[in-house]
Design a protein around this motif. Sequence first.
Motif, PDB file in Angstrom:
ATOM      1  N   SER A  71       0.898  11.071 -11.073  1.00  0.00           N
ATOM      2  CA  SER A  71       1.823   9.977 -10.749  1.00  0.00           C
ATOM      3  C   SER A  71       1.044   8.802 -10.170  1.00  0.00           C
ATOM      4  N   TYR A  72       1.493   7.593 -10.458  1.00  0.00           N
ATOM      5  CA  TYR A  72       0.902   6.404  -9.862  1.00  0.00           C
ATOM      6  C   TYR A  72       1.758   5.976  -8.677  1.00  0.00           C
ATOM      7  N   TRP A  73       1.188   5.997  -7.483  1.00  0.00           N
ATOM      8  CA  TRP A  73       1.929   5.714  -6.266  1.00  0.00           C
ATOM      9  C   TRP A  73       1.791   4.262  -5.819  1.00  0.00           C
ATOM     10  N   SER A  76       7.511   1.810   1.664  1.00  0.00           N
ATOM     11  CA  SER A  76       6.632   0.705   2.034  1.00  0.00           C
ATOM     12  C   SER A  76       5.353   0.785   1.219  1.00  0.00           C
ATOM     13  N   HIS A  77       4.925  -0.345   0.706  1.00  0.00           N
ATOM     14  CA  HIS A  77       3.762  -0.401  -0.168  1.00  0.00           C
ATOM     15  C   HIS A  77       3.223  -1.823  -0.121  1.00  0.00           C
ATOM     16  N   VAL A  78       2.238  -2.107  -0.948  1.00  0.00           N
ATOM     17  CA  VAL A  78       1.646  -3.446  -0.994  1.00  0.00           C
ATOM     18  C   VAL A  78       1.664  -3.956  -2.429  1.00  0.00           C
ATOM     19  N   PHE A  79       2.052  -5.213  -2.600  1.00  0.00           N
ATOM     20  CA  PHE A  79       2.024  -5.970  -3.846  1.00  0.00           C
ATOM     21  C   PHE A  79       3.158  -5.594  -4.807  1.00  0.00           C
ATOM     22  N   GLY A  80       3.965  -6.582  -5.119  1.00  0.00           N
ATOM     23  CA  GLY A  80       4.921  -6.495  -6.214  1.00  0.00           C
ATOM     24  C   GLY A  80       6.031  -5.498  -6.020  1.00  0.00           C
ATOM     25  N   ASN A  81       6.450  -4.906  -7.157  1.00  0.00           N
ATOM     26  CA  ASN A  81       7.577  -3.987  -7.166  1.00  0.00           C
ATOM     27  C   ASN A  81       7.198  -2.604  -6.657  1.00  0.00           C
ATOM     28  N   ASN A  82       8.216  -1.828  -6.294  1.00  0.00           N
ATOM     29  CA  ASN A  82       8.035  -0.442  -5.887  1.00  0.00           C
ATOM     30  C   ASN A  82       7.788   0.426  -7.113  1.00  0.00           C
ATOM     31  N   ILE A  83       7.474   1.693  -6.880  1.00  0.00           N
ATOM     32  CA  ILE A  83       7.313   2.637  -7.984  1.00  0.00           C
ATOM     33  C   ILE A  83       8.676   2.898  -8.624  1.00  0.00           C
ATOM     34  N   PRO A  84       8.717   3.401  -9.852  1.00  0.00           N
ATOM     35  CA  PRO A  84      10.010   3.689 -10.498  1.00  0.00           C
ATOM     36  C   PRO A  84      10.822   4.701  -9.697  1.00  0.00           C
ATOM     37  N   GLY A  85      12.117   4.633  -9.858  1.00  0.00           N
ATOM     38  CA  GLY A  85      13.000   5.555  -9.154  1.00  0.00           C
ATOM     39  C   GLY A  85      13.724   4.851  -8.030  1.00  0.00           C
TER      40      GLY A  85
END
Length: 799
Positions: free
Chosen positions: A375-377, A396-405
Amino acid sequence: MNHRRRTALFAVGALTAGLLLTAPQPASAANLIKNPGFETAGTGGMPYCWEKSGWGDNDFTFTTTSDAHSGSKAMKVELTRRAEGDRKALITESAECAPVVSVGKQYDLNLWYKSTTPDTSLTLFRHDTTAGWQYWTDLKTLEIAGGWTEASVRTPEVPTGTDRITWGVSVYGTGSATTDDYTMEQVADPVPAPQCTGTAEQCANGRWDVLPTQNPVRSMHSVVLNNGKVLLIAGSGNSEEQFTAGTFTSAVYDPVKGTYKVIPTPKDMFCSGHVQLQDGRVLVMSGNKAYPVAGGHGYEGFKDSYVFDPVTETYSRTNDMNDGHWYPSATILGNGDVISFGGLREDSTGSVTAELWSDAEQKWLELWKVNQTWSYWGLYPSMILMQDGRLFYSGSHVFGNNIPGTGSAIYDYDANTVTQVPGLQNKDQRDQSASVLLPPAQDQKVLTIGGGNIDSNPDANRLTDVIDLKQADPAYTAGPPLPQGTVDLGNGKQAQTGNQGKMYVSAVLLPDGKVLETGGALHNRADPVYESSLYDPDTGTFDPVAADPEARGYHSSAFLLPDGRVMTTGDNPGNGTWNHNVSIYTPPYLLKGPRPAITSVIDTEWTYGDTQRITVDRPVAKAELIRPAAVTHSSDPNQRFVDLPLSVDGNNVDLNVTSNPDLAPPGWYMLFAVDANGVPSVAKWVHLQGPSALGATDASAHVHSFADSLEGTVQEPGEKRASQQVPVTVSGCDRHYGSINVCVPTGFPPSVKATAKARCDWLKKNDYGRLKVNGKDDPLRLDRDGDGIACGKADLRKR
């Protein structure tokens, strides 16, 4: 990485007060427990006001025995076979039997016991006036005792919404616990009124001071070391010139002396991952192999990994990771291992490789030894260790959209599955939001704060979300909106309006149990927001406080110092400049008069399930362990505040250490003692570990219905693959203009019209200066006269 699946819900044999053989035994004047010695018979084979409780696959007996500490009866709970779960005798969960409590008060619990198993714990439940009865916390592990032994412990402050509690001794290993003579007494209020030692404004909202000495390096990574100093990692510091010259830097800051020491740094650790290992050294993974090229590749992450030693203040290389990971996660597990996900590979694509650092082998394990979901997180995914060893991806993450789902999920390493968790608001606008495991860690609640999206570049939001991971099927619920402050849009500070919030937000756990959120910006590397507030997990509210006078947007950090203050560093706007000023926040609790002091710690080497004694110079209300910060890009998934229930004898205080390493992963912690006014001591450093506990397969066996009925979509391992395609513009910067240090946004703020003049006006207002055009492409049409310089006078005259 050990945890167990919970397939059975906690079950309580709820007994009502039926026909009694004898009249109920009243509680004494001080003792809040009815029938504390089991002398009065009840129904269902249990004494009056006591019930059978527990869950799971085990064989057990409840016996009212004549082997008593006093009187003629005691209660014996025995497990003869156990696969999972626990059994315990509890004060009956009813208005007739469960003791009434007052919000904000504490209670001393006492009992006498004998035990043939170390797998016991004094377990506490509370009645929420809205949600009903629920597990609260475990207070104390009881040692094996062949003869009658007294056990005492003090509850935490009763949470808001709680009107009654119940408690008993959980048995979660084969063997027995016999108990008798329970008492529960309210702790007297020894609280003197706080004495303000600053101005009225400072005592209400705290104080910020900008230090006279600047940070000598462009650090975007901050790690508090187990000697109280701070490691500040810059690498190339997001500077193409320093990268080309091979100038990579770190510094060690001494908060006591106020001095910096620049440290030779072997590689460009710009945008690496980092975490403190159980021995106090710092594991630093990956970093920047190459900056992007206009029309070519994007950022590249290398495989190298290093360990920083706080004693020698030097880096040493470890073995390589299996993949490159620019912007990786880093989460320490209950056995001391470290798991890492996400980031960019050496070829600029997204890494789908999970990496596992073995504490036992002191190396990154080979790929075939690590469970993979492929999976790409994403980048810097916030992966928080849960109390059963699973990981909660907060969204919470960095840059752009979140992961799918749904944007958040529970990851089960042993089962190698990902289960979606619902409820996160605007999941694709949580770029550089902050997530924290709220105090205390035993409550298993996570708060997410703010965020934006560097691709579409809307106004950053005010959203907050809270999730209770102790629920059987947890889901995010909306929290209160972030307070608003002022924003500088290039024309000076003005009040935020509408739904304007912030991204690049920092969140810091404080020793009084609150969370400081501070810093941030309204848009991609632009428009700093000046606002700070304190979040109270008990009331679920924000209280605005004094704001950091310095801009703290992209590449800023905030973190707790051992003296209870908060330090903030950095700010790297899109024009490539860097803020070297350092701010220190003095919270209101340090302006309320004298602070308590821990005058001695009997032992600084702690083991899970231990009782550890400290002495204090005056009464304290609570004590806790706070894991030191390792923060970058709004992300520190290892930050946690672990409550230490007290047993108080004058100035001697016994601290009851959790038996669960997934609640408090091994390592060095700051130990704070806090008085009833919320004033903390200066921290003492203690080292938590324990070989026997680390080998346990069921350390949290006595926790009930904990995220065990997940209804979200379950994803099992996909087909093996090399990577995930990621746009070259993943960082939100158009590299056709200016140097690598500069970030001309791929998407301008919504108030900027899509014309060359409007864009050039915005760039000028934000001090971008002269921007060369890299290559032949001019996608934003900012070089209308074709002279290789964007936004020149001739460009703006042309239509």
